[in-house]
Design an enzyme around this catalytic site. Structure first.
Site, mmCIF file in Angstrom:
data_model
loop_
_atom_site.group_PDB
_atom_site.id
_atom_site.type_symbol
_atom_site.label_atom_id
_atom_site.label_comp_id
_atom_site.label_asym_id
_atom_site.label_seq_id
_atom_site.Cartn_x
_atom_site.Cartn_y
_atom_site.Cartn_z
ATOM 1 N N SER A 80 14.900 -7.194 47.809
ATOM 2 C CA SER A 80 16.110 -6.741 46.758
ATOM 3 C C SER A 80 16.554 -5.922 46.892
ATOM 4 O O SER A 80 17.517 -5.777 47.241
ATOM 5 C CB SER A 80 14.193 -5.909 46.079
ATOM 6 O OG SER A 80 14.173 -5.911 44.686
ATOM 7 N N ASP A 176 15.379 -17.135 41.739
ATOM 8 C CA ASP A 176 15.474 -15.519 41.844
ATOM 9 C C ASP A 176 14.091 -14.904 40.927
ATOM 10 O O ASP A 176 14.824 -15.335 39.432
ATOM 11 C CB ASP A 176 16.100 -15.186 42.069
ATOM 12 C CG ASP A 176 15.349 -13.115 42.788
ATOM 13 O OD1 ASP A 176 15.399 -12.274 42.167
ATOM 14 O OD2 ASP A 176 15.554 -13.026 44.266
ATOM 15 N N HIS A 238 10.691 -13.905 44.724
ATOM 16 C CA HIS A 238 11.373 -13.165 45.148
ATOM 17 C C HIS A 238 11.153 -12.154 46.107
ATOM 18 O O HIS A 238 9.888 -12.004 46.271
ATOM 19 C CB HIS A 238 11.689 -12.021 44.101
ATOM 20 C CG HIS A 238 12.365 -10.392 44.126
ATOM 21 N ND1 HIS A 238 14.030 -10.506 43.748
ATOM 22 C CD2 HIS A 238 12.366 -9.235 43.744
ATOM 23 C CE1 HIS A 238 14.278 -9.657 44.090
ATOM 24 N NE2 HIS A 238 13.427 -8.773 44.365
#
Length: 291
Positions: A80, A176, A238
């Site tokens: 991330s 995502d 994710h």
């Protein structure tokens, strides 16, 4: 009581969970600055200081003093915002080591796209623009990008990855889930697509396919270097590397029968070419644990 970080996935010390990196020295640099360790700004009136770049440098200095400078091989990874940080600091990380050290970088779920959302605006650009401006990130972005684009554009990995000299591996879902909820459909829609792709309309799924096309186009120039690799699957998720069920488990997502952990190991150790692109949703049945 100090809470211990869960060392799973690529951080696990168990060979059955992390076959290629289980016996490595593993270090987590806690994320705390809000700009992927790239901020260098100050608002005296508000009493705010943003020192992400200095935090990054201090962390690296300490690690090198504790023995990292003697490493035979090193991998900078993150997911991330940490995935974006790994991309932004990749060549900088390479520069810490002698040329004899094998150094590579891994960006997991850090391929944030400058995409138009369902409502016709650019949510992610607005977020990045505020971050870059507030924290004065521009001074720490690669000149290879800022010489031709504005600073906000140069905070998007799609405008950076082709010019990174250090071997880089990208892991990302073509759909995502963080970008779906926070960028593509940033407010609730009547049928609940934002929270579950199973509730999306045909037109919304088509919209997601266009986002996937954007992502694949973004890695075109990146793909010209044979030292780079990727794992772009079609699961609505994710981050993969730090979640055991996504990294290396019996029912982990696969592309061509290859799990993420094996794809990364093949790339890092030069065992095989590792350029893995999944077919479009909903063809990948290994995503069943993402429903």
């Amino acid at each position: 009581m100090v809470k211990r970080w869960p060392f799973t996935g690529i951080l696990s010390d168990k060979p059955e969970e992390n076959p290629d990196f289980f016996n490595w020295n593993r270090v987590i640099l806690r994320y705390c600055d809000g700009a992927s360790f790239a901020g260098e700004g100050e608002d005296k009136a508000a009493g705010l200081q943003f020192r992400g770049q200095r935090i990054w440098l201090a962390g690296m200095e300490e690690l090198m003093s504790k023995g990292m400078q003697k490493a035979n091989q090193a991998l900078l990874s993150g997911c991330s915002a940490g995935g974006l940080a790994s991309i932004l600091h990749c060549d900088e990380f390479r520069g810490l080591f002698p040329s004899s050290t094998k150094v590579k970088c891994l960006g997991d779920a850090g391929l944030f796209l400058d995409a138009i959302n369902w409502y016709g605006t650019r949510t992610m650009r607005n977020i990045f623009d505020g971050t870059v401006s507030l924290q004065e990130v521009a001074k720490n972005l690669p000149s290879s990008c800022t010489n031709r684009l504005n600073a906000t554009s140069c905070f998007f990995p799609e405008n950076l990855i082709a010019n990174i000299k250090t071997p880089l591996f990208l892991i990302n879902s073509a759909y995502d889930s963080w970008q779906v909820k926070n960028s593509l459909i940033p407010t609730n829609d009547p049928n609940g697509c934002r929270h579950s792709h199973l509730k999306c309309s045909t037109s919304q799924i088509k919209f997601f396919q266009e986002f996937r096309n954007h992502m694949l186009t973004a890695i075109n120039s990146f793909s010209t270097s044979k030292q780079n690799g990727w794992f772009i699957n079609s699961c609505f998720t994710h981050c993969h590397t730090e979640h055991q069920d996504l990294w290396f488990a019996i029912d982990s997502p696969r592309i061509g029968n290859k799990r993420v952990a094996i794809a990364v190991g093949d790339w890092f150790f030069n065992r095989a070419e590792s350029r893995n692109t999944d077919c479009p949703y909903p063809c990948d049945k290994t995503c069943r644990n993402m429903v």
